[in-house]
Structures are given as structure tokens and as C-alpha cells.
Design a protein around this motif. Sequence first.
Motif, short mmCIF file in Angstrom:
data_model
loop_
_atom_site.label_atom_id
_atom_site.label_comp_id
_atom_site.label_asym_id
_atom_site.label_seq_id
_atom_site.Cartn_x
_atom_site.Cartn_y
_atom_site.Cartn_z
N ALA A 121 57.12 23.45 27.08
CA ALA A 121 55.49 23.25 26.89
C ALA A 121 54.99 22.31 25.88
CB ALA A 121 54.97 24.63 26.80
N GLN A 122 55.85 22.33 24.80
CA GLN A 122 55.47 21.52 23.73
C GLN A 122 55.76 20.05 24.04
OE1 GLN A 122 57.98 24.34 21.03
NE2 GLN A 122 56.76 23.09 19.55
N ILE A 123 56.61 19.63 25.13
CA ILE A 123 56.69 18.28 25.29
C ILE A 123 55.78 17.95 26.38
CG2 ILE A 123 58.47 16.73 26.59
CD1 ILE A 123 60.67 18.68 25.56
N ARG A 126 49.42 17.03 25.30
CA ARG A 126 49.13 15.75 24.99
C ARG A 126 49.69 15.36 23.82
NH1 ARG A 126 43.67 16.35 25.07
NH2 ARG A 126 43.66 17.32 27.04
N ASN A 127 49.99 13.99 23.72
CA ASN A 127 50.61 13.50 22.21
C ASN A 127 51.57 14.51 21.65
OD1 ASN A 127 48.62 11.25 22.69
ND2 ASN A 127 47.11 12.68 21.64
N PRO A 128 52.71 14.67 22.16
CA PRO A 128 53.62 15.39 21.89
C PRO A 128 54.21 14.97 20.36
CG PRO A 128 54.54 14.60 23.73
CD PRO A 128 53.13 14.24 23.51
N VAL A 129 54.48 13.33 20.43
CA VAL A 129 55.14 13.01 19.31
C VAL A 129 54.25 12.95 18.21
CG1 VAL A 129 56.33 10.78 18.66
CG2 VAL A 129 56.82 11.65 20.80
N GLU A 130 53.05 12.51 18.40
CA GLU A 130 52.09 12.70 17.27
C GLU A 130 51.90 13.92 16.57
OE1 GLU A 130 51.79 11.29 20.29
OE2 GLU A 130 51.10 9.13 19.95
N THR A 131 51.88 15.05 17.45
CA THR A 131 52.08 16.19 16.65
C THR A 131 53.03 16.58 15.83
OG1 THR A 131 51.01 17.26 18.91
CG2 THR A 131 51.98 18.73 17.06
N MET A 156 66.32 18.20 31.96
CA MET A 156 66.54 17.76 33.33
C MET A 156 65.05 18.45 34.11
SD MET A 156 69.06 16.32 33.31
CE MET A 156 69.52 16.13 35.07
N ASP A 157 64.58 19.42 33.76
CA ASP A 157 63.36 19.92 34.54
C ASP A 157 62.34 18.89 34.27
OD1 ASP A 157 64.45 22.24 35.54
OD2 ASP A 157 63.50 23.50 34.18
N LEU A 158 62.23 18.23 33.00
CA LEU A 158 61.02 17.34 32.61
C LEU A 158 61.55 16.03 32.43
CD1 LEU A 158 59.39 19.36 29.60
CD2 LEU A 158 58.91 19.57 32.20
N ALA A 164 60.42 9.59 27.28
CA ALA A 164 59.20 8.99 26.40
C ALA A 164 59.14 9.77 25.07
CB ALA A 164 57.99 9.04 27.03
N PHE A 165 59.15 11.25 25.08
CA PHE A 165 59.15 12.16 24.04
C PHE A 165 60.39 11.98 23.04
CE2 PHE A 165 60.26 16.35 22.41
CZ PHE A 165 59.36 16.56 21.25
N LEU A 166 61.46 11.61 23.60
CA LEU A 166 62.81 11.81 23.04
C LEU A 166 62.85 10.21 22.27
CD1 LEU A 166 65.25 13.27 25.62
CD2 LEU A 166 64.46 14.35 23.41
N ALA A 167 62.44 9.35 22.91
CA ALA A 167 62.30 7.84 22.34
C ALA A 167 61.40 7.86 21.45
CB ALA A 167 61.88 7.01 23.43
N GLY A 168 60.31 8.44 21.68
CA GLY A 168 59.18 8.42 20.43
C GLY A 168 59.80 9.25 19.26
N LEU A 169 60.48 10.34 19.30
CA LEU A 169 61.08 11.06 18.06
C LEU A 169 62.11 10.14 17.60
CD1 LEU A 169 61.61 14.62 19.82
CD2 LEU A 169 59.43 13.77 18.01
#
Length: 279
Positions: A121-123, A126-131, A156-158, A164-169
Motif C-alpha cells: 500500500a505504501q508503494i 501517490r508520490n511514494p518516493v517523495e514520502t 511481483m503483485d505490483l 519506478a518506486f525502486l528506481a527512485g529509491l
Amino acid sequence: ARECGGNGYRHYASALSDYARERIVLIADLHRALAEDELVLHYQPQIDMRRGCVIGLEALVRWRHPQRGLLGPDQFIHIAEETGLIIPLGEWVLRHACRQALIWQAAGLPFGRIAVNVSGAQIQRRNPVETVAAILAETGLAADRLELEVTETVVMDLRQEAPAFLAGLKRLGIALAMDDFGTGYSSLAYLKGLPFDTLKIDKGFISGLPEDEASAAIVDAITALAGRLGFKVLAEGVETEAQRRFLLGVGCDLAQGFLFGHPAPAEETTTLLRQPATP
Ligand code: C2E
Ligand code: CA
Ligand code: CA
Ligand code: CA
């Protein structure tokens, strides 16, 4: 036909409503827990077994429930996920883990990285990396002292959102671990395209070591393959000396488990960090 009697049904119905009632109470309690700081983090060491030092501490949330005592995450994380409370809860965990890491850093205690679990849910917010970036900025912890753990199943589910989330982190300099590896049917080919630093082999594969031949073969193969692909490998749930020896034998140097330390409150963890490294 004992299952078909009227009584059986009534028992079932009343059990269900008890469950529903308990759930509603727990949801209300969880709101209060967040507002009144009933949550607490315990920390479990991650060890480099060859060098004999702590390379990380995983933050694991607990709930000091005023009536029920200390609750483990398995008793409330799923409810937090279903109700959306996982968003403020996840932020609470990240903020407190970062603050505690800074305290250890300021005391000159070598803890490696602080590892924090992230739920799906955190991923998806909206804007998970910014958080995450905002909490690092607010607390002042350097990004390279933080590791975020995402389970293989969530990755795998997401498949839409996770890359994009992982790349941003990764761009922020945060380390990434894939949690519960081996339980989620990802292919190593797909994995290779994601910026993970570490694969955490699920404890289900460790518990049968060294006797269980299938577990032994799987752990051996994962360690070899992951290493060739450039991932670090950490074994979860290491409980015995025999498991430790097996892992070192196949070249899996990183481990976490009761053999090295149970998850413990910050003060106890400080004591652990004060002890000299013992290879
Ligand atoms: P996990 O991320 O796989 O965490 C490891 C779990 O294994 C922890 O359970 C830990 O206490 C347990 N463990 C560690 N060493 C051993 C061992 O040697 N043997 C055995 N049998 N177990 C061991 P815990 O603390 O009850 O956490 C359960 C799960 O709850 C975690 O699994 C994680 O998925 C979730 N969780 C915990 N804290 C958080 C959090 O802050 N956010 C989110 N989203 N999930 C969390
Ligand atoms: Ca984890
Ligand atoms: Ca795990
Ligand atoms: Ca798990």
C-alpha cells in the motif's frame, strides 16, 4: 449429520460476529495506538558471519496494547493494510527507525544500515518516493544508512508500480532488499532488471537445513546464482550452529536469526552494539 444441525449454524454465526466485533474494536484501537504512541520498534541484528560484525538492524514493529499486552505485527499489520492505516503506520515506523539510527550514529555505534519493511500500500500511494525522501530530510539520516525491504510477493503483485518506486529509491542512494525471497515465483531474469542490492532467503528454506536435501540444494543454488548476478544474499531465520556452518559452506555469509539475536528494544540493542565484534 453433526455439521448440519441448527446449533452448528448458530455457533458459526455467533463466532463470525464475535470476529467482526473484535475486528472493529481492533481498528479503533489501532487509530488510538498511532495517536498515543503505543507502537514500539524492536531491532534484530543482521550479521556478517565471516567477519563477525553487525551489518544492519531490521526494525520490526510491535504494539504495546494497554489490555492485550505486546502484540506482534502478524496480529495487526493485515488490519492496518486493509483499512489504509498502514500509510500513517508505515510513516511512523520509518520516522522512528531513522531517528533511532541517528542516535546510534551520534553515539559512534556501528550498526551498518537500518532496515525498514515497506508494504504494498505504501508503494501504491501517490508520490511514494517523495514520502521517503521527506522523512530522510526531516530526520537528517543519510540515505545510504537506510535499507528498505520489499517482499518478493509485493514486487511481483505490483509489477506496474514497483520498478519506478525502486528506481527512485536507488537514485536517492537507499539500499534495497528483496524480502522473503523464494516464496513469490519471480524469475531471476526479471529480478536482474530491478535495483536490489540484497536477496533475503525466506526462513522457510533455512529451517530444514542442513538435513533437508531440497532446502540444502535450493539455498546452495540461490546463493551461487544470486552471487553471479551481483546480489548479496542474506539468510533469514538462522537458529542453529549447524545452519550457520552450512551457510558459510555454500558461501552465504550474511544472516539474521535467533542464533545471533532476537528482535529487541532499542536500549538492549544499544548494549549489543557496544560489544566488540567476535568472528
Ligand atoms: P519479516 O520482515 O520476514 O521479518 C522477520 C520475522 O522473522 C520477524 O517476525 C522476526 O522476529 C522473525 N524471526 C527472526 N529471526 C527468526 C528466527 O531465527 N526464527 C524464526 N522462527 N523467526 C525469526 P515479526 O517481528 O513477528 O514480524 C513478522 C512480519 O511482520 C515481518 O516479517 C514483516 O513482514 C511484518 N512487519 C514487521 N514490522 C513491519 C513494519 O514496520 N511494516 C510492515 N509493513 N511490516 C512489518
Ligand atoms: Ca523484513
Ligand atoms: Ca522475511
Ligand atoms: Ca515474512
